[in-house]
Design a protein around this motif. Structure first.
Motif, PDB file in Angstrom:
ATOM      1  N   SER A   1       2.975   3.269   4.927  1.00 22.05           N
ATOM      2  CA  SER A   1       4.109   4.011   4.372  1.00 22.05           C
ATOM      3  C   SER A   1       4.137   3.797   2.862  1.00 22.05           C
ATOM      4  O   SER A   1       3.426   2.944   2.344  1.00 22.05           O
ATOM      5  CB  SER A   1       5.427   3.534   4.981  1.00 22.05           C
ATOM      6  N   LEU A   2       4.961   4.589   2.178  1.00 27.42           N
ATOM      7  CA  LEU A   2       5.067   4.444   0.727  1.00 27.42           C
ATOM      8  C   LEU A   2       5.933   3.220   0.438  1.00 27.42           C
ATOM      9  O   LEU A   2       7.096   3.177   0.809  1.00 27.42           O
ATOM     10  CB  LEU A   2       5.696   5.715   0.146  1.00 27.42           C
ATOM     11  N   SER A   3       5.376   2.205  -0.211  1.00 27.65           N
ATOM     12  CA  SER A   3       6.136   0.987  -0.476  1.00 27.65           C
ATOM     13  C   SER A   3       7.170   1.240  -1.567  1.00 27.65           C
ATOM     14  O   SER A   3       7.095   2.238  -2.284  1.00 27.65           O
ATOM     15  CB  SER A   3       5.194  -0.128  -0.905  1.00 27.65           C
ATOM     16  N   SER A   4       8.122   0.308  -1.691  1.00 24.73           N
ATOM     17  CA  SER A   4       9.161   0.511  -2.709  1.00 24.73           C
ATOM     18  C   SER A   4       8.560   0.417  -4.098  1.00 24.73           C
ATOM     19  O   SER A   4       8.985   1.107  -5.017  1.00 24.73           O
ATOM     20  CB  SER A   4      10.290  -0.499  -2.529  1.00 24.73           C
ATOM     21  N   GLY A   5       7.541  -0.442  -4.248  1.00 25.86           N
ATOM     22  CA  GLY A   5       6.843  -0.538  -5.529  1.00 25.86           C
ATOM     23  C   GLY A   5       6.190   0.785  -5.891  1.00 25.86           C
ATOM     24  O   GLY A   5       6.258   1.244  -7.032  1.00 25.86           O
TER      25      GLY A   5
ATOM     26  N   VAL B   1      -0.696   5.101  -6.014  1.00 29.92           N
ATOM     27  CA  VAL B   1      -1.121   4.798  -4.644  1.00 29.92           C
ATOM     28  C   VAL B   1      -2.634   4.635  -4.598  1.00 29.92           C
ATOM     29  O   VAL B   1      -3.344   5.516  -4.112  1.00 29.92           O
ATOM     30  CB  VAL B   1      -0.658   5.906  -3.668  1.00 29.92           C
ATOM     31  N   PRO B   2      -3.129   3.510  -5.129  1.00 26.12           N
ATOM     32  CA  PRO B   2      -4.576   3.322  -5.136  1.00 26.12           C
ATOM     33  C   PRO B   2      -5.148   3.162  -3.717  1.00 26.12           C
ATOM     34  O   PRO B   2      -6.231   3.651  -3.429  1.00 26.12           O
ATOM     35  CB  PRO B   2      -4.764   2.037  -5.949  1.00 26.12           C
TER      36      PRO B   2
END
Lengths: 100, 96
Positions: free
Chosen positions: A55-59, A49-50
């Motif tokens: 929200s937290l993406s699927s990537g 998570v740079p």
């Protein structure tokens, strides 16, 4: 025969020795797991998570899964190498095993 | 309830331990402490060597070839460094 005489209503185990051992093992495992989780979070957040979005993406989630496995692989590699080294050093004598 | 006794004391009646049990437990604790000290070192070494060796993006759940050997070297060199420091301190101490 003597677990009835226990004044506590919830004696953990009929054998106090086993009970102590189990509790120590359990607490050691907990501490170990907690430390691992803390480190995985720290390093994988850094990697995956740079730039935090809304929200937290699927990537990012996928990256976390890989990263977690990878960190554990690194942990195992370090553990193997470290233990090998300790064994080597202690067979050399001089009791160097306890330094680090 | 708010006494500082640990959960150990609350659940387990230690007065029932035989002298043999006590001795076994003592040995068990010594072993567990050592194990936990080693694990502690592994945690800290993994932390250090991950920073040094895993510098790219995460592509898979496995360590890549270069990362694996880097990690192994990292552990060995860190310990070398550690021994060097101790040896040098020893020299300094002898020189007063």
């Amino acid at each position: 025969m003597d677990n009835v005489s226990s004044s506590l209503g919830f004696s953990a185990s009929s054998d106090p020795k086993t009970a102590v051992m189990n509790q120590v093992r359990q607490e050691a495992a907990m501490t170990n797991a907690r430390q691992l989780i803390e480190k995985v979070n720290e390093h994988c957040f850094e990697k995956c998570v740079p730039k935090p979005g809304s929200s937290l993406s699927s990537g990012e989630t996928t990256c976390f899964t890989s990263c977690m496995e990878k960190y554990m692989a690194a942990w195992n590699t370090v553990s193997r190498q470290y233990i090998n080294r300790i064994q080597q050093e202690s067979s050399k004598g001089a009791g160097a095993g306890g330094i680090f | 309830m708010d006494s500082p006794t640990t959960s150990l004391d609350q659940n387990i009646d230690l007065s029932k331990l035989s002298p043999k049990d006590k001795q076994e437990l003592q040995q068990f604790i010594v072993n567990e402490s050592q194990k936990s000290r080693i694990q502690q070192s592994v945690h800290s070494l993994t932390d250090i060597c991950w920073k040094k060796c895993v510098t790219g993006t995460i592509k898979s759940g496995k360590l890549e070839k270069g990362e694996e050997s880097c990690t192994q070297n990292c552990v060995d060199r860190f310990l070398d460094a550690n021994f060097t420091v101790i040896k040098h301190l020893e020299t300094m101490r002898r020189q007063g």
